[in-house]
Scaffold this active site. Structure first.
Site, mmCIF file in Angstrom:
data_model
loop_
_atom_site.group_PDB
_atom_site.id
_atom_site.type_symbol
_atom_site.label_atom_id
_atom_site.label_comp_id
_atom_site.label_asym_id
_atom_site.label_seq_id
_atom_site.Cartn_x
_atom_site.Cartn_y
_atom_site.Cartn_z
ATOM 1 N N ASP A 84 38.959 -17.443 17.549
ATOM 2 C CA ASP A 84 38.092 -17.905 16.467
ATOM 3 C C ASP A 84 38.953 -18.665 15.465
ATOM 4 O OD1 ASP A 84 35.795 -17.957 14.615
ATOM 5 O OD2 ASP A 84 37.016 -16.546 13.472
ATOM 6 N N ASP A 136 37.894 -12.362 13.647
ATOM 7 C CA ASP A 136 38.034 -11.618 12.396
ATOM 8 C C ASP A 136 37.156 -10.377 12.362
ATOM 9 O OD1 ASP A 136 35.509 -12.602 11.993
ATOM 10 O OD2 ASP A 136 36.053 -13.985 10.404
#
Length: 712
Positions: free
Chosen positions: A410, A601
């Site tokens: 990500d 995250d």
């Protein structure tokens, strides 16, 4: 009506994987028990049961019947006044492993070597035959029974439960030696049985130690403000919202928000980061952190097992439930190994007609070493990793990570810092950088937009003096207007401030532009971007060197922003993605046979983290979603931990394979020599203890931080 509940109970007396299998079988046989997991490292069982059918008394009885026990759980302490705080319950962390393990191993090695030398020389010179002929057999029998009573008792109980243990084989070997009149051989066998028991306990305790040290760091009491005074109470009695007082040098007992006070806080227990952080009002703090300097008043948001540290402990303790396929295979093989040895012993007796060779076969078999080969290494890595802020949910994820060949990443909050930062200042009409920055920061002084915060941060870093804006006006989707120091200032995007292509080069780099006018004239341009973490390029290069060839960036950002970042660090990328798109991409690789690791995250990436073969959450301290969704959680936002995780996984699997190869070769060689009559029962008994020592020494290498960081 069924009432399915989860019961967690301590189990005392377990020393090896074989023990957990016995306890699991005993509890699982009870009516109303739906599932049961027994953990060697944390010495407990987690049971799902129908409470209308079975309860703790029946479980306690079943555990006792299997040869183990369920200790009574202590009740909570009464509330203590602040003056009695030094007498509150404390948990003292055990000494570092190296402080006592090396001297013990040295003494053990000397004693073992001396006894082994005496046994070998005595066997060679025929001293044991002379001793046996001169000492009455009943005296020898008494020595054997006294020395081996604890073992024989457990074997007898296991036999009544129709269980075969590794001690069953050696006990049969003792009986065989007594039957042929060699009670001295039986004594030596008993001696090395006891030595083997000690070695297994010590080996298992080493693996438990890291987990116990972690648990010992959990705060036991908290000083709270109640009725205008401070009282110290057990941590279990702290309520959410209560104000906790932390004095210099004390451990913060809860997760919470600092109301007032300043302190230098050591968060190594949570993040593994050795550098302390400066903490003040509004900052978040975590239980088990140490306030080295200063004092704090903290409003409690989580307490006890609900804190970040509490979840860390539970995750490490429960990691044993997620066994690797190698460990599962070893456990299955161990259950078949004992009947196999009995069959070999029977064939030896039939073919050779030699009771001593038969006894030697029974004695030399090392089933516990097979069962210990995998979990000892896994627990060593999991426990040592937890101390450094690397939370691994189970051995199977270490095994999978060691085989990974695709890494998906990500962008926002993972590769980047997750918040914009001013990167460029372009000035026009005679202004200098600091003048333009101060002008924009003043105009944006009361804006809540993330870009406004980035501008104010840049101004604060340069210690610029800001002016109070007049007639402030926020224009959603456009920018802001205000009067600053007598100038009419506008700050906004191209839709708000028309420009003839100014700043296009910066936009091509994926940066967001803020155009600034002063009294209707273009005064300059500020560029902001979500900046790359500085350690990322080197970390990605290390991951590539470890054999992960396919690394891809996944982001919801636009094509231009994604392209600029991907080009900078040399990655392929996919942009404009929704969470479901990331899941689709993970599945796409998996259907092609790849082992996929996803780093995110832990918030919007949670579905993809769960779908990946191994999901790694970055910066998971205090984040419930991250710890729940990911298979591995990095408690601090540090990309150097990613290649380190790959190294740890691969090194762990190398150690596991070495353990299995060593114990396999050792057993084959020992059984062969014993069956051929080359290895007498006395030496077979001594040899039976050696594999555990080998596994202990090999697996202990995983406990050392410096080795796991750089070796590949």
């Amino acid at each position: 009506m069924k009432q399915i509940e989860t019961l967690e109970i301590p189990i005392a007396g377990m020393d090896c994987t074989e023990c957990t299998m016995h306890v699991k079988k005993a509890i699982g046989a009870l009516p109303g028990v739906k599932s049961v997991d027994v953990f060697l490292a944390s010495e407990k069982a987690v049971i799902q049961l129908d409470s209308t059918v079975v309860g703790l008394p029946e479980i306690r009885q079943a555990v006792a019947g299997s040869g183990y026990s369920v200790p009574m759980v202590e009740t909570a302490e009464p509330q203590l006044p602040i003056d009695a705080r030094n007498n509150a319950q404390k948990t003292v962390a055990s000494a570092p492993l190296s402080d006592f393990s090396r001297p013990i191993l040295t003494v053990f090695g000397i004693v073992f070597g001396v006894v082994l030398f005496v046994v070998v020389v005595g066997e060679w010179l025929g001293l044991f035959e002379t001793l046996t002929s001169r000492v009455p057999w009943p005296v020898g029998l008494g020595i054997v029974l006294i020395g081996g009573y604890p073992i024989f008792r457990n074997v007898f109980r296991a036999t009544l439960r129709r269980q075969i243990t590794s001690h069953t084989l050696m006990t049969v070997g003792v009986i065989a030696a007594l039957v042929v009149g060699q009670w001295a051989t039986a004594v030596v066998i008993v001696f090395f049985m006891r030595v083997g028991d000690y070695t297994e306990k010590f080996t298992t305790e080493r693996a438990r130690r890291a987990v116990k040290d972690l648990t010992a760091m959990a705060p036991q009491t908290a000083r709270v403000e109640r009725s205008g005074s401070e009282v110290e109470i057990p941590i279990g009695q702290v309520h959410l919202g209560e104000v906790v007082v932390v004095r210099p040098g004390e451990t913060i007992p809860v997760d919470g928000e600092v109301l007032d006070g300043l302190a230098t806080v050591d968060q190594a227990a949570i993040t593994g980061e050795s550098m302390p952080v400066e903490t003040g009002p509004g900052a978040r703090v975590y239980a088990a952190s140490l306030a080295r300097l200063g004092h704090l008043r903290v409003r409690t948001t989580h307490a006890g097992t609900d804190t970040t540290f509490g979840r860390v402990i539970k995750m490490v303790q429960d990691a044993e439930a997620h066994r690797s396929s190698v460990q599962t295979m070893a456990d299955r093989f161990s259950s078949y190994f004992l009947p196999l040895v009995l069959g070999i012993a029977l064939l030896t007796f039939i073919i050779r007609q030699d009771p001593l060779a038969t006894a030697a076969v029974l004695v030399v078999a090392c089933s516990c070493s097979i069962a210990l080969a995998t979990p000892i290494a896994m627990l060593a890595s999991i426990g040592a990793g937890a101390k450094r802020g690397l939370l691994i949910k189970g051995g199977k994820y270490l095994e999978t990570l060691a085989r990974a060949d695709v890494l998906l990443i990500d962008k926002t909050g993972t590769l980047t810092l997750g918040k914009p930062k001013v990167t460029d200042i372009v000035t026009l009409n005679g202004l200098v950088d600091t003048d333009l920055l101060a002008l924009v920061a003043s105009a944006e002084r009361y804006s809540e937009h993330p870009l406004a915060e980035a501008v104010r941060t840049a101004a604060n870093e340069r210690h610029l003096v800001l002016h109070e804006p007049q007639n402030f006006e926020a224009l959603p989707g456009l920018g802001v207007r205000a009067n600053v120091n007598g100038f009419a200032v506008s700050v906004g995007n191209r839709r708000m401030i028309e420009t003839a292509g100014a700043g296009s080069e910066l936009e091509a780099q994926g940066k967001t532009l803020l155009f600034v006018t002063r009294d209707s004239e273009l005064a300059g341009i500020l560029a902001a971007a979500d900046t790359l973490r500085p350690e990322v390029p080197q970390a990605l290069e290390e991951v590539r060197k470890l054999g992960v060839r396919q690394i891809e960036l996944l982001t919801g950002d636009n094509e231009r922003t994604a392209s600029a970042l991907a080009e900078k660090i040399g990655l392929s990328y996919r942009a404009n993605l929704l969470p479901e798109d990331k899941i689709r991409i993970v599945k796409e690789y998996q259907t092609k046979g790849h082992v996929v690791v996803m780093v995110g995250d832990g918030v919007n990436d949670a579905p993809a983290l769960a779908q990946a073969d191994v999901g790694i959450a970055m910066g998971a301290a205090g984040t419930d979603v991250a710890i729940e969704a990911a298979h591995i959680a990095l408690m601090r936002e540090d990309w150097t931990l990613v290649p380190e995780m790959f190294r740890i996984a691969r090194r762990t699997m190398r150690v596991v394979k070495m353990n299995l190869l060593f114990t396999g070769v050792y057993n084959v060689l020992g059984l062969t020599l014993a069956a051929l009559g080359i290895l007498p029962p006395i030496l077979a008994a001594a040899a039976q203890s050696l594999p555990d020592l080998g596994i202990l020494g090999n697996s202990a290498r995983l406990l050392h931080h410096k080795d796991s960081v750089r070796q590949t």
